[in-house]
Motif scaffolding. Structure first.
Motif, mmCIF file in Angstrom:
data_model
loop_
_atom_site.group_PDB
_atom_site.id
_atom_site.type_symbol
_atom_site.label_atom_id
_atom_site.label_comp_id
_atom_site.label_asym_id
_atom_site.label_seq_id
_atom_site.Cartn_x
_atom_site.Cartn_y
_atom_site.Cartn_z
ATOM 1 N N VAL A 125 -1.522 2.840 -7.614
ATOM 2 C CA VAL A 125 -2.056 4.313 -7.779
ATOM 3 C C VAL A 125 -2.691 4.688 -6.204
ATOM 4 N N LEU A 126 -3.427 3.533 -5.634
ATOM 5 C CA LEU A 126 -4.050 4.149 -4.634
ATOM 6 C C LEU A 126 -3.131 4.504 -3.444
ATOM 7 N N ALA A 127 -1.835 3.668 -3.355
ATOM 8 C CA ALA A 127 -0.950 4.227 -2.472
ATOM 9 C C ALA A 127 -0.203 5.462 -2.603
ATOM 10 N N LEU A 128 -0.226 5.891 -3.831
ATOM 11 C CA LEU A 128 0.271 6.828 -4.225
ATOM 12 C C LEU A 128 -0.581 8.208 -3.676
ATOM 13 N N ALA A 129 -1.743 7.849 -4.148
ATOM 14 C CA ALA A 129 -2.976 8.905 -3.445
ATOM 15 C C ALA A 129 -2.875 9.047 -1.960
ATOM 16 N N LEU A 240 5.083 0.825 -1.426
ATOM 17 C CA LEU A 240 4.558 0.267 0.058
ATOM 18 C C LEU A 240 5.745 0.731 1.009
ATOM 19 N N VAL A 241 6.769 0.704 0.799
ATOM 20 C CA VAL A 241 7.811 1.241 1.921
ATOM 21 C C VAL A 241 7.343 2.634 1.941
ATOM 22 N N SER A 242 7.002 3.411 0.992
ATOM 23 C CA SER A 242 6.875 4.939 1.078
ATOM 24 C C SER A 242 5.607 5.436 1.787
ATOM 25 N N LEU A 243 4.854 4.232 2.083
ATOM 26 C CA LEU A 243 3.712 4.495 3.126
ATOM 27 C C LEU A 243 4.183 4.746 4.599
ATOM 28 N N VAL A 263 -8.477 14.561 5.944
ATOM 29 C CA VAL A 263 -8.044 13.976 4.878
ATOM 30 C C VAL A 263 -6.890 13.178 5.197
ATOM 31 N N GLN A 264 -5.980 13.362 6.237
ATOM 32 C CA GLN A 264 -4.748 12.583 6.520
ATOM 33 C C GLN A 264 -5.436 11.486 6.921
ATOM 34 N N ALA A 265 -6.537 11.418 7.858
ATOM 35 C CA ALA A 265 -7.007 10.032 8.303
ATOM 36 C C ALA A 265 -7.447 9.160 7.167
ATOM 37 N N ALA A 266 -8.179 9.942 6.270
ATOM 38 C CA ALA A 266 -8.580 9.306 4.899
ATOM 39 C C ALA A 266 -7.408 8.387 4.396
ATOM 40 N N GLY A 267 -6.184 9.198 3.998
ATOM 41 C CA GLY A 267 -4.944 8.971 3.557
ATOM 42 C C GLY A 267 -4.380 7.529 4.199
ATOM 43 N N GLY A 269 -6.231 5.511 5.686
ATOM 44 C CA GLY A 269 -7.014 4.360 5.409
ATOM 45 C C GLY A 269 -6.904 3.885 3.883
ATOM 46 N N LEU A 270 -6.480 4.812 3.065
ATOM 47 C CA LEU A 270 -6.395 4.517 1.705
ATOM 48 C C LEU A 270 -4.941 3.489 1.608
ATOM 49 N N ALA A 271 -4.156 3.896 2.463
ATOM 50 C CA ALA A 271 -2.834 3.324 2.654
ATOM 51 C C ALA A 271 -2.888 1.692 3.051
#
Length: 281
Positions: A125-129, A240-243, A263-267, A269-271
């Motif tokens: 879920v975190l990765a999709l976000a 994981l690959v889609s990160l 926002v992208q930088a936060a993304g 970090g979430l990855a």
């Protein structure tokens, strides 16, 4: 142990895919899209040939059939993806594609009964976000991104998602033969398309080294994905690959000067957090 190996392989695969996309995006700025696609596919086919005896497996109809089906989906996805890269902003196109390429295998995996551990599912879920966040347009462009590249990105993401699903179906003792079949099919598809519209496949001046790098890295990433998905759940490996856009974004930021917004930088970090959650499950 297999689960941890799958996580490691998938994470490295994401970095390699992202780097391959960066080189592919650079190549589309100097050459026609079909020239880039054709030459990267041929490069990948040449690259996988010596791997057939090094990573041996059983050659059978199932391995080739699933591989060729994956190659058809992947070949069409690559054409759309490179067209989107040629007409859009790299730091928008790559993550938008990844959103679809992550969502489709996750939905398929859950539909066929894959059930990750709760902690790993939280990582999914975190990765999709994270993929959604890094898909946000950079703030330095001024105005909305063009619609056509975004639609092409979404369509290519569906193709890549199908590629991931189809490669999961190959027999585990197939070695690298499915990737040989996949790349052979994609070369044929691109060649037929190029001939039908009489498109040139001659690269632009100075673009050939970049194209070769993209082709080699893309096939290396395919190898890593196949090894990962043979050892882990599709739901976990595919997300994981889609990160991979995280590495594309960072390369675009530091090499091309494309700006990364908050926002992208936060993304990104979430990855990293998603990888940690899935790895610890």
């Amino acid at each position: 142990m297999n689960g941890m190996t799958a996580v490691l392989l998938a994470t490295v695969c994401a970095v390699v895919y992202g780097t391959a996309d960066f080189f592919g995006g650079l190549a589309t700025k100097r050459s026609r899209v079909l020239a880039v696609v054709m030459l990267t596919q041929i490069t990948g086919l040449v690259f996988v040939l010596p791997l057939l005896p090094l990573l041996p497996g059983t050659l059978n109809a199932g391995a080739l059939a699933w591989g060729m089906a994956a190659g058809l989906a992947g070949g069409l996805a690559v054409i759309l993806f490179y067209r989107a890269l040629a007409g859009g902003v790299m730091s928008v196109v790559a993550p938008t594609t990844a959103t679809m390429s992550a969502a489709l295998p996750v939905l398929f995996g859950l539909a066929v009964g894959e059930r990750p551990e709760p902690l790993a599912l939280g990582g999914v879920v975190l990765a999709l976000a994270a993929v959604v966040l890094v898909s946000r347009a950079s703030g330095g462009g001024g105005g909305r991104p063009a619609l056509a590249p975004i639609l092409q990105s979404l369509a290519s993401g569906l193709g890549f998602g199908a590629f991931f699903i189809l490669l999961k179906q190959v027999p585990e003792d197939s070695g690298m033969w499915p990737l040989f079949g996949a790349r052979l099919a994609s070369v044929v598809v691109v060649a037929v398309l190029a001939l039908s519209i009489r498109a040139t496949v001659v690269p632009g001046r100075g673009a050939l080294p970049t194209i070769i790098a993209a082709g080699v890295l893309d096939m290396l990433a395919n190898v890593l994905y196949l090894l990962a998905v043979q050892r882990g759940l599709l739901v976990l490996v595919a997300v994981l690959v889609s990160l991979y856009p995280a590495s594309t974004l960072l390369l675009a930021r530091y090499v091309l000067g494309e700006r990364l917004n908050a926002v992208q930088a936060a993304g990104v970090g979430l990855a990293l957090g998603a990888v940690a959650l899935i790895a610890s499950a």
